[in-house]
Design a protein around this motif. Structure first.
Motif: not given
Length: 237
Positions: A55-58, A66-70
């Protein structure tokens, strides 16, 4: 830290390793480590942080994700899987185009990583901190729902090793790299569901649209009244 095999893997073998379905693995100096199944509060915190960062980046029109499982490669034959990774959009698209597991190599450096502690909390505070510091990740958050605190590790002026600041309930946690990104510690540790936040935003948007519609109707009624009184608005303008 639970080693699942005495057999050692290279980093390249780790990229293509096919383990048990639904299980996430880290690589520590050639040994596979099965990551524990996350608790409900662990998942909730991660979802909340990802939502807030996105939300902040947009809102600020920043080309970041912001990503997960990486995973992030931290040593020659080591790769960690932070709970949340912040990196550039171009880097993420590059990783998506690669074959094998989603892993950032040495030159593919994230801007910020976040670990939410669980039963292997010592790794988060000691081993992973040292590894993330070694590969020059500029900011590292440790979110600890058991000790009720958030530790933000960073490098002042991008020099030297990590120093850290801790944020407790009742305080606000602030990113070093994104000073305008500020969250309540209470919200992070036990905040609302993301679905509730989305519903709240939708309700606010609908309310604003309704207010704008009502304002437009008021303006139109006023204009109609002036026309009935013989006032030519176009001529006045």
């Amino acid at each position: 830290m639970i080693l699942i095999s005495t057999q050692q893997l290279t980093f390249e073998e780790y990229l293509n390793y096919q383990g048990e379905s639904g299980v996430c693995y880290e690589l520590y100096r050639g040994h596979l480590i099965e990551m524990p199944t996350p608790t409900a509060i662990h998942i909730k915190i991660c979802e909340f942080l990802v939502y807030q960062f996105r939300r902040f980046f947009a809102t600020h029109n920043l080309p970041l994700v912001a990503v997960v499982t990486t995973a992030v490669r931290t040593e020659e034959n080591s790769a960690r899987v932070p709970d949340v990774i912040i990196c550039t959009q171009s880097l993420w698209e590059q990783v998506c185009a690669q074959a094998g597991s989603a892993v950032l190599d040495f030159e593919e450096k994230p801007l910020l990583v976040i670990e939410v502690t669980s039963q292997n909390w010592r790794d988060d505070y000691i081993r992973k901190r040292a590894e993330y510091d070694l590969i020059d990740i500029l900011e590292y958050w440790i979110v600890d729902p058991n000790l009720l605190k958030i530790r933000v590790c960073s490098r002042p002026d991008n020099e030297g090793g990590y120093s850290h600041q801790e944020f407790l309930p009742g305080q606000q946690v602030q990113s070093v790299q994104f000073p305008e990104f500020i969250l309540s510690v209470n919200e992070v540790l036990s905040g609302p569901l993301v679905e509730d936040l989305i519903r709240e935003e939708q309700a606010q948007r609908q309310q604003l649209e309704q207010q704008n519609q009502e304002l437009g109707q008021q303006v139109e009624r006023l204009a109609q009244r002036l026309r009935e009184m013989g006032v030519n608005m176009d001529a006045e303008l």
